[in-house]
Design an enzyme around this catalytic site. Structure first.
Site, mmCIF file in Angstrom:
data_model
loop_
_atom_site.group_PDB
_atom_site.id
_atom_site.type_symbol
_atom_site.label_atom_id
_atom_site.label_comp_id
_atom_site.label_asym_id
_atom_site.label_seq_id
_atom_site.Cartn_x
_atom_site.Cartn_y
_atom_site.Cartn_z
ATOM 1 N N LYS A 151 -14.280 -6.422 -3.734
ATOM 2 C CA LYS A 151 -15.446 -7.280 -3.563
ATOM 3 C C LYS A 151 -16.608 -6.812 -4.448
ATOM 4 O O LYS A 151 -16.512 -6.891 -5.658
ATOM 5 C CB LYS A 151 -15.812 -7.321 -2.079
ATOM 6 C CG LYS A 151 -14.601 -7.533 -1.138
ATOM 7 C CD LYS A 151 -13.910 -8.857 -1.327
ATOM 8 C CE LYS A 151 -12.556 -8.949 -0.611
ATOM 9 N NZ LYS A 151 -12.535 -8.595 0.796
ATOM 10 N N TYR B 229 -13.124 -8.558 9.542
ATOM 11 C CA TYR B 229 -12.269 -9.201 8.554
ATOM 12 C C TYR B 229 -10.946 -9.602 9.224
ATOM 13 O O TYR B 229 -10.365 -8.822 9.979
ATOM 14 C CB TYR B 229 -12.017 -8.190 7.423
ATOM 15 C CG TYR B 229 -11.125 -8.694 6.329
ATOM 16 C CD1 TYR B 229 -11.557 -9.718 5.496
ATOM 17 C CD2 TYR B 229 -9.871 -8.156 6.126
ATOM 18 C CE1 TYR B 229 -10.741 -10.181 4.491
ATOM 19 C CE2 TYR B 229 -9.045 -8.615 5.121
ATOM 20 C CZ TYR B 229 -9.488 -9.640 4.305
ATOM 21 O OH TYR B 229 -8.680 -10.096 3.306
ATOM 22 N N ASP C 203 -16.488 -0.133 8.005
ATOM 23 C CA ASP C 203 -16.130 -0.960 6.855
ATOM 24 C C ASP C 203 -17.438 -1.380 6.189
ATOM 25 O O ASP C 203 -18.183 -2.205 6.711
ATOM 26 C CB ASP C 203 -15.314 -2.173 7.327
ATOM 27 C CG ASP C 203 -14.796 -3.020 6.166
ATOM 28 O OD1 ASP C 203 -15.440 -3.016 5.104
ATOM 29 O OD2 ASP C 203 -13.762 -3.692 6.339
ATOM 30 N N ARG D 12 1.296 8.867 -8.848
ATOM 31 C CA ARG D 12 1.074 8.422 -7.457
ATOM 32 C C ARG D 12 0.159 9.421 -6.760
ATOM 33 O O ARG D 12 -0.747 9.058 -6.030
ATOM 34 C CB ARG D 12 2.402 8.279 -6.700
ATOM 35 C CG ARG D 12 2.176 8.114 -5.205
ATOM 36 C CD ARG D 12 3.352 7.554 -4.406
ATOM 37 N NE ARG D 12 4.656 7.931 -4.866
ATOM 38 C CZ ARG D 12 5.230 9.148 -4.712
ATOM 39 N NH1 ARG D 12 4.594 10.107 -4.055
ATOM 40 N NH2 ARG D 12 6.425 9.393 -5.192
#
Ligand code: PLP
Length: 379
Positions: free
Chosen positions: A195, A98, A170, A46
């Site tokens: 993406k 978004y 972004d 992690r």
């Protein structure tokens, strides 16, 4: 090193044990220590994993930043950035973002005391009037989703520098191949790696890139404390996808430009939104801060109804009707009922997301095949 070389080599070294040219998938949760606290830099996956670590180095190099951090999704990366704020703080966002970004601010963090407002950033001259006493962060998306609005990053960075606010960009639609916000003054660059960076519609992942050491330490602390980290196999797939980023973005941009011109001439089309078109209001700014104009475009029909938009997207064959974007295959989406369904209708119409708006993620297929598909669907 040029970015066309960086996508293949930056941060990547042959495996020291075997010489393997591809970064191995370190599918392990833990690492053996010689004595307590004496280890080779990895304790628990992690916190850090060698495959993910190489990807983070690669992404940082592409964005021209010192640090990179990877997350299990773009929204997990956004969530980590918002954790830099405290109750009572305010975030000023560009209106056309978004849908999930709007949702996390309004439906998750407002309840926890973090205020947000969404305003039109296309006209930079009126931005300062929206900055409040408690504003700590400005969050923008350029090109934006789904209206392909362009915001001048340098101009906004002048304001945030002067007022000591954090500027978050972004950069999902552009990717570092087309646009690098850090040298223009952005503090934190956010990606939905899902993406274009992944590029093959087979991974969900997010990333942050930044220079500031203190901010990096805070973000890495929240990342490890909250735990939304990606697995080694997804990190491997993304490293593989990024190797062709430059080639893909060239073709995405070339195809999208041709389709934008084709749609502009079509009798059934009302508006085409693509920053590569000379009459797009952000064309000048896009030309100065982007290498090419990307693979995303949107358009509206003269018959502006949900039914007529549905008819078109249902008839498409090569373009597939699906959420998401940025893969090698062409996709079509209907923002009003899909990606932006969580935004109230009045808000949606205000930013231009009309009932007939169709968003295309133009893939890298043959341009004739794509154009013929649109022709048959529109007729
Ligand atoms: C998809 C997307 C996100 C969210 O990323 P996920 O990987 O789906 O969590 C954020 N911003 C933009 C611009 C996006 O397209």
């Amino acid at each position: 090193m040029d970015i066309k070389t960086k996508v293949i080599h930056a941060g990547i070294h042959p495996d020291s044990a075997t010489g393997a040219i591809m970064t191995p998938i370190y599918q392990t949760s833990t690492y053996v220590q010689d004595s307590p606290g004496k280890h080779k830099g990895y304790e628990y996956s992690r916190t850090q994993n060698p495959t993910r670590h190489v990807l983070e180095k690669n992404l940082a190099a592409l964005e021209n930043t010192k640090h990179g951090l990877c997350f299990s999704s773009g929204m997990a990366a956004a969530d980590c950035v918002i954790k830099l704020l405290s109750p009572g703080d305010h975030v000023l966002c560009s209106a056309d973002v978004y849908g999930g970004t709007y949702r996390i601010f309004k439906k998750v963090y407002e309840r926890l005391g973090i205020q947000s407002s969404f305003v039109d950033f296309q006209n930079q001259s009126n931005i300062e009037q929206y900055i409040q006493e408690n504003t700590k962060m400005i969050w923008i998306e350029t090109p934006s989703n789904p209206m392909l609005q362009i915001i001048d990053i340098k101009k906004i960075a002048q304001i945030t520098n002067q007022k000591k606010l954090l500027l978050v960009i972004d950069n999902t639609f552009a990717t570092p191949y087309l646009q690098q916000p850090a040298p223009l003054g952005a503090d934190i660059i956010l990606h939905s790696v899902t993406k274009y960076l992944g590029g093959h519609s087979d991974v969900v992942m997010g990333a942050l890139c930044l220079n500031d050491d203190g901010l990096y330490e805070s973000l890495a602390f929240y990342q490890n404390s909250c735990g939304a980290t990606p697995g080694p196999f997804d990190s491997f797939l993304t490293l593989r996808g990024i190797k062709t980023l430059a080639l893909r973005m060239e073709r995405h941009s070339e195809n999208a430009m041709k389709i934008a011109h084709y749609l502009q001439e079509h009798a059934k089309i009302d508006q085409v939104y693509y920053p590569g078109l000379k009459d797009h209001p952000g064309h000048q700014t896009a030309s100065s801060q982007m290498r090419l104009f990307g693979g995303m475009l949107s358009f509206t029909l003269k018959e502006d109804t949900l039914q007529s938009a549905f008819k078109v997207v249902e008839k498409l064959r090569v373009f597939k009707l699906a959420e998401s974007l940025g893969g090698v295959e062409s996709l079509a989406g209907h923002p009003a009922t899909m990606t932006h369904a969580s935004i109230p209708k009045e808000e949606r119409i205000k930013t231009g997301v009309k009932d007939s708006l169709i968003r295309l993620s133009v893939g890298i297929e043959d341009i004739e095949d794509l154009q013929q598909d649109l022709e048959q669907a529109l007729s």
